[in-house]
Design an enzyme around this catalytic site. Structure first.
Site, PDB file in Angstrom:
ATOM      1  N   MET A   1       0.833  -1.201   0.000  1.00 29.41           N
ATOM      2  CA  MET A   1       0.000   0.000   0.000  1.00 29.41           C
ATOM      3  C   MET A   1       0.872   1.256   0.000  1.00 29.41           C
ATOM      4  SD  MET A   1      -3.464  -0.778   2.009  1.00 29.41           S
ATOM      5  CE  MET A   1      -2.871  -0.408   3.632  1.00 29.41           C
TER       6      MET A   1
ATOM      7  N   GLY B   1      11.001  -2.706   5.634  1.00 29.01           N
ATOM      8  CA  GLY B   1      10.288  -3.992   5.645  1.00 29.01           C
ATOM      9  C   GLY B   1       9.840  -4.382   4.246  1.00 29.01           C
ATOM     10  N   HIS B   2       9.295  -3.403   3.515  1.00 29.31           N
ATOM     11  CA  HIS B   2       8.879  -3.665   2.131  1.00 29.31           C
ATOM     12  C   HIS B   2      10.105  -4.001   1.263  1.00 29.31           C
ATOM     13  CE1 HIS B   2       5.649  -0.770   3.545  1.00 29.31           C
ATOM     14  NE2 HIS B   2       4.915  -1.753   3.105  1.00 29.31           N
TER      15      HIS B   2
ATOM     16  N   GLN C   1     -10.304  -2.287   2.244  1.00 26.08           N
ATOM     17  CA  GLN C   1      -9.852  -2.899   3.482  1.00 26.08           C
ATOM     18  C   GLN C   1      -9.849  -1.929   4.666  1.00 26.08           C
ATOM     19  OE1 GLN C   1      -5.986  -4.070   1.726  1.00 26.08           O
ATOM     20  NE2 GLN C   1      -5.087  -3.419   3.662  1.00 26.08           N
TER      21      GLN C   1
ATOM     22  N   GLN D   1       5.413 -11.429   7.377  1.00 23.19           N
ATOM     23  CA  GLN D   1       4.950 -12.078   8.611  1.00 23.19           C
ATOM     24  C   GLN D   1       4.305 -11.067   9.551  1.00 23.19           C
ATOM     25  OE1 GLN D   1       8.157 -13.740  10.983  1.00 23.19           O
ATOM     26  NE2 GLN D   1       6.905 -13.340  12.790  1.00 23.19           N
TER      27      GLN D   1
ATOM     28  N   LEU E   1       6.555   3.248   1.651  1.00 25.08           N
ATOM     29  CA  LEU E   1       7.437   2.085   1.792  1.00 25.08           C
ATOM     30  C   LEU E   1       8.564   2.332   2.786  1.00 25.08           C
ATOM     31  CD1 LEU E   1       7.579   1.050  -1.950  1.00 25.08           C
ATOM     32  CD2 LEU E   1       6.045   0.230  -0.166  1.00 25.08           C
TER      33      LEU E   1
HETATM   34  P1  AMP Z   1       1.417  -2.752   3.509  1.00 20.20           P
HETATM   35  O1  AMP Z   1       2.004  -1.771   2.556  1.00 20.20           O
HETATM   36  O2  AMP Z   1       1.453  -2.291   4.944  1.00 20.20           O
HETATM   37  O3  AMP Z   1       0.103  -3.311   3.073  1.00 20.20           O
HETATM   38  O4  AMP Z   1       2.419  -3.985   3.497  1.00 20.20           O
HETATM   39  C1  AMP Z   1       2.793  -4.620   2.294  1.00 20.20           C
HETATM   40  C2  AMP Z   1       3.532  -5.876   2.631  1.00 20.20           C
HETATM   41  O5  AMP Z   1       4.689  -5.555   3.415  1.00 20.20           O
HETATM   42  C3  AMP Z   1       2.689  -6.849   3.468  1.00 20.20           C
HETATM   43  O6  AMP Z   1       2.914  -8.162   3.016  1.00 20.20           O
HETATM   44  C4  AMP Z   1       3.221  -6.605   4.853  1.00 20.20           C
HETATM   45  O7  AMP Z   1       3.050  -7.713   5.714  1.00 20.20           O
HETATM   46  C5  AMP Z   1       4.689  -6.354   4.574  1.00 20.20           C
HETATM   47  N1  AMP Z   1       5.323  -5.652   5.707  1.00 20.20           N
HETATM   48  C6  AMP Z   1       4.820  -4.604   6.399  1.00 20.20           C
HETATM   49  N2  AMP Z   1       5.637  -4.265   7.411  1.00 20.20           N
HETATM   50  C7  AMP Z   1       6.678  -5.134   7.378  1.00 20.20           C
HETATM   51  C8  AMP Z   1       7.864  -5.308   8.162  1.00 20.20           C
HETATM   52  N3  AMP Z   1       8.130  -4.532   9.217  1.00 20.20           N
HETATM   53  N4  AMP Z   1       8.714  -6.296   7.826  1.00 20.20           N
HETATM   54  C9  AMP Z   1       8.450  -7.101   6.746  1.00 20.20           C
HETATM   55  N5  AMP Z   1       7.367  -6.987   5.956  1.00 20.20           N
HETATM   56  C10 AMP Z   1       6.490  -6.016   6.269  1.00 20.20           C
END
Ligand code: AMP
Length: 274
Positions: free
Chosen positions: A27, A33-34, A58, A145, A30
């Site tokens: 989303m 983690g991304h 969502q 995760q 970034l």
């Molecule tokens: P989001 O942009 O928050 O929807 O996240 C996109 C992807 O990045 C999802 O699969 C999340 O689980 C993953 N994600 C978010 N935060 C982290 C993090 N701290 N470490 C690893 N992956 C993450």
């Protein structure tokens, strides 16, 4: 990096790429983690595609859809540098054109914990991920995760509907003090930011107590004491990693999960016991 906003456009690009194709949906806003998800995909796939789409389905009424952090330029630069080959950034009228009326309901797993607190959340996640998989047709889907229940919901949907890709779960990237990276951390005041790592600490305490054989109810009471007074706890529990049903005691293939509010910001975190 090649970029597309339209479905025909991204399909035309993907038709010519080397396989296996790894796909990382996001989303935006970034962080490291991304980027780590992209690196995991990079290590295993010939071509990496990512999407940036803030999915209105969502978010519930009164949630943070309108103020969810957006950084299109920064996201593009970060994904390019991380090694993404194809970027898909659809508009809402592309993902949900007039007359759109099909939704994916994964059943009970979507109604507990995050689903109890955010009733339409997983229906929105599952519907958009199903649509993105239909568009991108990846060989492997990479999920963090960090959103443990989301991994269980999406794995179940992919299995139940035979959608095709392997689902690969990538470990959570954290700040040095243990706080899981999240786009929503940007909302925290400095006092809330200082208190936020106590959620991770409470999960570690709960895991340690359960590993020592302390009964779950007692362990949860003790683990709560680790939380900052600023935290409003929503839940702490231990669940099966596949179906998210609560467990009486810790065993392999489980998540120790928690969610708490720090001020107006709701954070979630988990530990994966393999
Ligand atoms: P989001 O942009 O928050 O929807 O996240 C996109 C992807 O990045 C999802 O699969 C999340 O689980 C993953 N994600 C978010 N935060 C982290 C993090 N701290 N470490 C690893 N992956 C993450």
């Amino acid at each position: 990096m090649r970029a597309a906003t339209g479905i025909a456009e991204v399909r035309a690009i993907l038709a010519g790429v080397d396989r296996p194709l790894g796909f990382v949906p996001t989303m935006g806003a970034l962080h490291a983690g991304h980027v780590f998800l992209v690196s995991a995909a990079r290590a295993q796939c010939a071509t990496i595609a990512a999407s940036v789409y803030v999915n209105p389905l969502q978010f519930g009424p009164g949630e943070d859809f309108e103020r969810y952090p957006r950084d299109d330029e920064g996201d593009r630069a970060r994904l390019k540098e991380a090694g993404v080959d194809v970027l898909f950034t659809p508009e809402t009228q592309t993902m949900r054109p007039a007359g759109f009326s099909t939704f994916v309901d994964v059943g009970k797993i979507a109604t507990t914990y995050e689903g109890a607190s955010r009733p339409a959340h997983f229906r929105g996640v599952a519907t958009v991920v199903a649509k993105l998989l239909g568009i991108m047709q990846p060989d492997a889907l990479y999920l963090g995760q960090k959103d443990a229940q989301q991994t269980a919901v999406v794995r179940k949907m992919v299995r139940d509907l035979d959608l095709g890709p392997q689902v690969r779960i990538v470990p959570t990237v954290r700040e040095p003090d243990g706080l899981a990276l999240s786009s929503r951390n940007a909302y925290l005041s400095s006092e809330e930011r200082a208190a936020a790592p106590t959620l991770h600490a409470a999960l570690e305490r709960l895991r340690d107590l359960l590993q020592r054989g302390v009964p779950k109810e007692t362990a949860i009471v003790q683990a709560r004491r680790v939380l900052s007074e600023r935290a409003q706890l929503e839940y702490l529990d231990v669940v099966d990693a596949d179906d998210f049903e609560p467990l009486d005691r810790l065993r392999g293939n489980a998540f120790v999960i928690g969610a708490a509010r720090f001020g107006k910001t709701r954070l979630l975190d988990n530990l994966w016991i393999h």
